[in-house]
Design an enzyme around this catalytic site. Structure first.
Site, PDB file in Angstrom:
ATOM      1  N   ASP A  37      -5.933 -15.320   7.376  1.00  0.00           N
ATOM      2  CA  ASP A  37      -4.663 -15.754   6.777  1.00  0.00           C
ATOM      3  C   ASP A  37      -4.700 -17.274   6.719  1.00  0.00           C
ATOM      4  O   ASP A  37      -5.660 -17.884   7.202  1.00  0.00           O
ATOM      5  CB  ASP A  37      -3.462 -15.267   7.626  1.00  0.00           C
ATOM      6  CG  ASP A  37      -2.221 -15.032   6.766  1.00  0.00           C
ATOM      7  OD1 ASP A  37      -1.734 -16.003   6.155  1.00  0.00           O
ATOM      8  OD2 ASP A  37      -1.748 -13.889   6.691  1.00  0.00           O
ATOM      9  N   ASP A  54      -7.972 -20.205   3.076  1.00  0.00           N
ATOM     10  CA  ASP A  54      -7.007 -20.346   1.992  1.00  0.00           C
ATOM     11  C   ASP A  54      -7.675 -19.729   0.764  1.00  0.00           C
ATOM     12  O   ASP A  54      -8.699 -20.245   0.295  1.00  0.00           O
ATOM     13  CB  ASP A  54      -6.730 -21.847   1.784  1.00  0.00           C
ATOM     14  CG  ASP A  54      -5.717 -22.099   0.685  1.00  0.00           C
ATOM     15  OD1 ASP A  54      -5.503 -21.204  -0.171  1.00  0.00           O
ATOM     16  OD2 ASP A  54      -5.144 -23.205   0.669  1.00  0.00           O
ATOM     17  N   GLY A  75      -3.655 -10.702   1.050  1.00  0.00           N
ATOM     18  CA  GLY A  75      -3.247 -12.109   0.995  1.00  0.00           C
ATOM     19  C   GLY A  75      -2.572 -12.475  -0.322  1.00  0.00           C
ATOM     20  O   GLY A  75      -2.929 -11.943  -1.373  1.00  0.00           O
ATOM     21  N   SER A 114       1.283  -3.455  -6.093  1.00  0.00           N
ATOM     22  CA  SER A 114       2.699  -3.258  -5.776  1.00  0.00           C
ATOM     23  C   SER A 114       3.349  -2.402  -6.856  1.00  0.00           C
ATOM     24  O   SER A 114       2.900  -2.389  -8.011  1.00  0.00           O
ATOM     25  CB  SER A 114       3.406  -4.618  -5.721  1.00  0.00           C
ATOM     26  OG  SER A 114       4.818  -4.444  -5.734  1.00  0.00           O
ATOM     27  N   ASN A 115       4.429  -1.734  -6.471  1.00  0.00           N
ATOM     28  CA  ASN A 115       5.224  -0.995  -7.461  1.00  0.00           C
ATOM     29  C   ASN A 115       5.769  -1.939  -8.543  1.00  0.00           C
ATOM     30  O   ASN A 115       6.154  -1.475  -9.615  1.00  0.00           O
ATOM     31  CB  ASN A 115       6.351  -0.228  -6.766  1.00  0.00           C
ATOM     32  CG  ASN A 115       7.454  -1.129  -6.248  1.00  0.00           C
ATOM     33  OD1 ASN A 115       8.421  -1.398  -6.948  1.00  0.00           O
ATOM     34  ND2 ASN A 115       7.325  -1.633  -5.022  1.00  0.00           N
ATOM     35  N   HIS A 116       5.765  -3.251  -8.271  1.00  0.00           N
ATOM     36  CA  HIS A 116       6.291  -4.179  -9.278  1.00  0.00           C
ATOM     37  C   HIS A 116       5.319  -4.379 -10.446  1.00  0.00           C
ATOM     38  O   HIS A 116       5.681  -5.014 -11.438  1.00  0.00           O
ATOM     39  CB  HIS A 116       6.729  -5.478  -8.608  1.00  0.00           C
ATOM     40  CG  HIS A 116       7.838  -5.205  -7.641  1.00  0.00           C
ATOM     41  ND1 HIS A 116       9.089  -4.829  -8.057  1.00  0.00           N
ATOM     42  CD2 HIS A 116       7.848  -5.144  -6.284  1.00  0.00           C
ATOM     43  CE1 HIS A 116       9.844  -4.565  -6.994  1.00  0.00           C
ATOM     44  NE2 HIS A 116       9.113  -4.753  -5.912  1.00  0.00           N
ATOM     45  N   TYR A 139       5.262 -11.995 -10.237  1.00  0.00           N
ATOM     46  CA  TYR A 139       4.591 -11.354  -9.101  1.00  0.00           C
ATOM     47  C   TYR A 139       3.964 -10.015  -9.522  1.00  0.00           C
ATOM     48  O   TYR A 139       2.784  -9.748  -9.251  1.00  0.00           O
ATOM     49  CB  TYR A 139       5.635 -11.165  -7.990  1.00  0.00           C
ATOM     50  CG  TYR A 139       5.233 -10.218  -6.890  1.00  0.00           C
ATOM     51  CD1 TYR A 139       4.239 -10.565  -5.980  1.00  0.00           C
ATOM     52  CD2 TYR A 139       5.866  -8.981  -6.741  1.00  0.00           C
ATOM     53  CE1 TYR A 139       3.879  -9.692  -4.958  1.00  0.00           C
ATOM     54  CE2 TYR A 139       5.520  -8.111  -5.723  1.00  0.00           C
ATOM     55  CZ  TYR A 139       4.521  -8.475  -4.836  1.00  0.00           C
ATOM     56  OH  TYR A 139       4.161  -7.614  -3.829  1.00  0.00           O
ATOM     57  N   LYS A 143      -0.062  -8.534  -9.846  1.00  0.00           N
ATOM     58  CA  LYS A 143      -0.584  -7.281  -9.278  1.00  0.00           C
ATOM     59  C   LYS A 143      -1.284  -6.460 -10.358  1.00  0.00           C
ATOM     60  O   LYS A 143      -2.314  -5.833 -10.097  1.00  0.00           O
ATOM     61  CB  LYS A 143       0.546  -6.484  -8.626  1.00  0.00           C
ATOM     62  CG  LYS A 143       1.176  -7.201  -7.424  1.00  0.00           C
ATOM     63  CD  LYS A 143       0.138  -7.483  -6.352  1.00  0.00           C
ATOM     64  CE  LYS A 143       0.724  -8.077  -5.089  1.00  0.00           C
ATOM     65  NZ  LYS A 143      -0.307  -8.349  -4.068  1.00  0.00           N
ATOM     66  N   ARG A 177      17.359   3.106  -3.311  1.00  0.00           N
ATOM     67  CA  ARG A 177      16.090   2.939  -4.042  1.00  0.00           C
ATOM     68  C   ARG A 177      14.906   3.283  -3.151  1.00  0.00           C
ATOM     69  O   ARG A 177      13.950   3.935  -3.559  1.00  0.00           O
ATOM     70  CB  ARG A 177      15.988   1.493  -4.543  1.00  0.00           C
ATOM     71  CG  ARG A 177      14.629   1.167  -5.125  1.00  0.00           C
ATOM     72  CD  ARG A 177      14.566  -0.254  -5.696  1.00  0.00           C
ATOM     73  NE  ARG A 177      13.217  -0.561  -6.123  1.00  0.00           N
ATOM     74  CZ  ARG A 177      12.288  -1.069  -5.321  1.00  0.00           C
ATOM     75  NH1 ARG A 177      12.555  -1.372  -4.055  1.00  0.00           N
ATOM     76  NH2 ARG A 177      11.080  -1.297  -5.792  1.00  0.00           N
TER      77      ARG A 177
HETATM   78  C1  15L Z   1       6.995  -5.577  -2.818  1.00  0.00           C
HETATM   79  O1  15L Z   1       6.004  -5.680  -3.531  1.00  0.00           O
HETATM   80  C2  15L Z   1       7.338  -6.594  -1.805  1.00  0.00           C
HETATM   81  O2  15L Z   1       6.181  -7.197  -1.253  1.00  0.00           O
HETATM   82  C3  15L Z   1       8.216  -6.084  -0.702  1.00  0.00           C
HETATM   83  O3  15L Z   1       8.799  -7.199  -0.063  1.00  0.00           O
HETATM   84  C4  15L Z   1       9.317  -5.122  -1.188  1.00  0.00           C
HETATM   85  O4  15L Z   1      10.285  -5.825  -1.850  1.00  0.00           O
HETATM   86  C5  15L Z   1       8.712  -4.044  -2.081  1.00  0.00           C
HETATM   87  O5  15L Z   1       7.877  -4.564  -3.072  1.00  0.00           O
HETATM   88  C6  15L Z   1       9.767  -3.163  -2.750  1.00  0.00           C
HETATM   89  O6  15L Z   1       9.740  -3.012  -3.969  1.00  0.00           O
HETATM   90  O7  15L Z   1      10.601  -2.617  -2.039  1.00  0.00           O
END
Ligand code: 15L
Length: 273
Positions: A37, A54, A75, A114-116, A139, A143, A177
């Protein structure tokens, strides 16, 4: 899945929330767990090596990667941030990690997506791992980039890659959610192990969720690889649905899988989403 255990596993982002949970959860599973980290990691524990790096700096990434067999890459910025920060850390940074892994002969990478990456799908539309990305933020875009990078390195360099679209990795789900998106700590540990140890893995996108009755995501790619989640958010449903409101979010967020990540800065036309 234990026939294919790597000797030295590198865990990046090991000081973060999910990183420190996995640091504990993977302890003792592999001969060496190298934790990394830029933030403080404390003393190396039994079976651990601590290497600060880093990920924006290729020479530091190379030092972190020496003699590593498999990487769990967490990371980076874990939520929305400025374009400059996302670009340097989550986009150039993930490239530095994959490229250094290739040059060091690493054959397995687990990427914390991530789901995002798919946050603009509507909640009333269940999806599986084959749908195109639909990022809900800078963000989420980073991903989606990491997933495509994994596909490239699997096809071109024969690195086995699992991208985990992590939902909400928390001790327990705090709102409605997350009854859909929650993954318990022990299920997240198991899914990471599945990625590290699966004997056949080319490139897979899986969802980081528990066995939630209210899930929006078909996770058959993960179950085909051997993932057997132990938890279901349903045990929290009654308590959460009795809250007023069960999810404290605006009306755009309430329609979209990414929630407030999708509704932040939104000036689009929701009828077209
Ligand atoms: C993410 O990608 C975040 O890192 C985490 O903090 C949560 O917010 C999560 O998604 C989420 O969607 O609940």
């Amino acid at each position: 899945m234990s026939e294919n255990r790597p000797d030295r596993v590198l865990l990046t982002g090991a000081a973060g929330d999910v990183g420190s949970m996995l640091r504990n959860g993977l302890a003792g599973r592999y001969p060496v767990l190298r934790v990394s980290d830029i933030a403080p990691l404390g003393e190396a524990r039994a079976g651990e090596e601590v290497v600060y790096a880093d990920i924006r700096k290729p020479d530091e990434v190379d030092r972190m990667m020496e003699d590593v067999d498999a990487v769990v890459h967490l990371g980076g910025h874990p939520v929305e941030n400025t374009w400059e920060n996302i670009l340097q850390t989550n986009i150039a940074g993930v490239y530095n990690v994959f490229e250094s892994a290739r040059r060091h002969g690493v054959k397995r990478i687990i990427f914390a997506s991530s789901n995002h990456a798919i946050g603009f799908y509507r909640r009333d539309r269940p999806i599986d791992s084959s749908v195109p990305a639909r990022p809900d933020s800078r963000y989420g875009l980073s991903k989606a980039f990491g997933e495509d990078l994994g596909s490239l390195y699997a096809d071109k360099h024969n690195i086995g890659v699992m991208a985990i679209r992590i939902g909400s990795c928390l001790k327990r789900p705090p709102n409605e959610r997350m009854l859909s998106t929650w993954i318990s700590h022990r299920d997240m540990v198991q899914l990471t192990q599945v990625g590290l140890e699966a004997s056949e893995l080319h490139f897979a996108i899986v969802y980081g969720i528990s066995d939630n009755r209210r899930s929006w995501w078909d996770n058959s790619v993960a179950s085909d690889l051997g993932y057997r989640p132990q938890d279901d958010s349903e045990i929290y449903a009654e308590e959460i649905l009795a809250m007023d409101p069960p999810e404290d979010a605006d009306e755009i967020a309430l329609q979209l899988q990414g929630g407030v990540f999708a509704s932040a800065e939104f000036d689009g036309d929701i009828s077209k989403v």
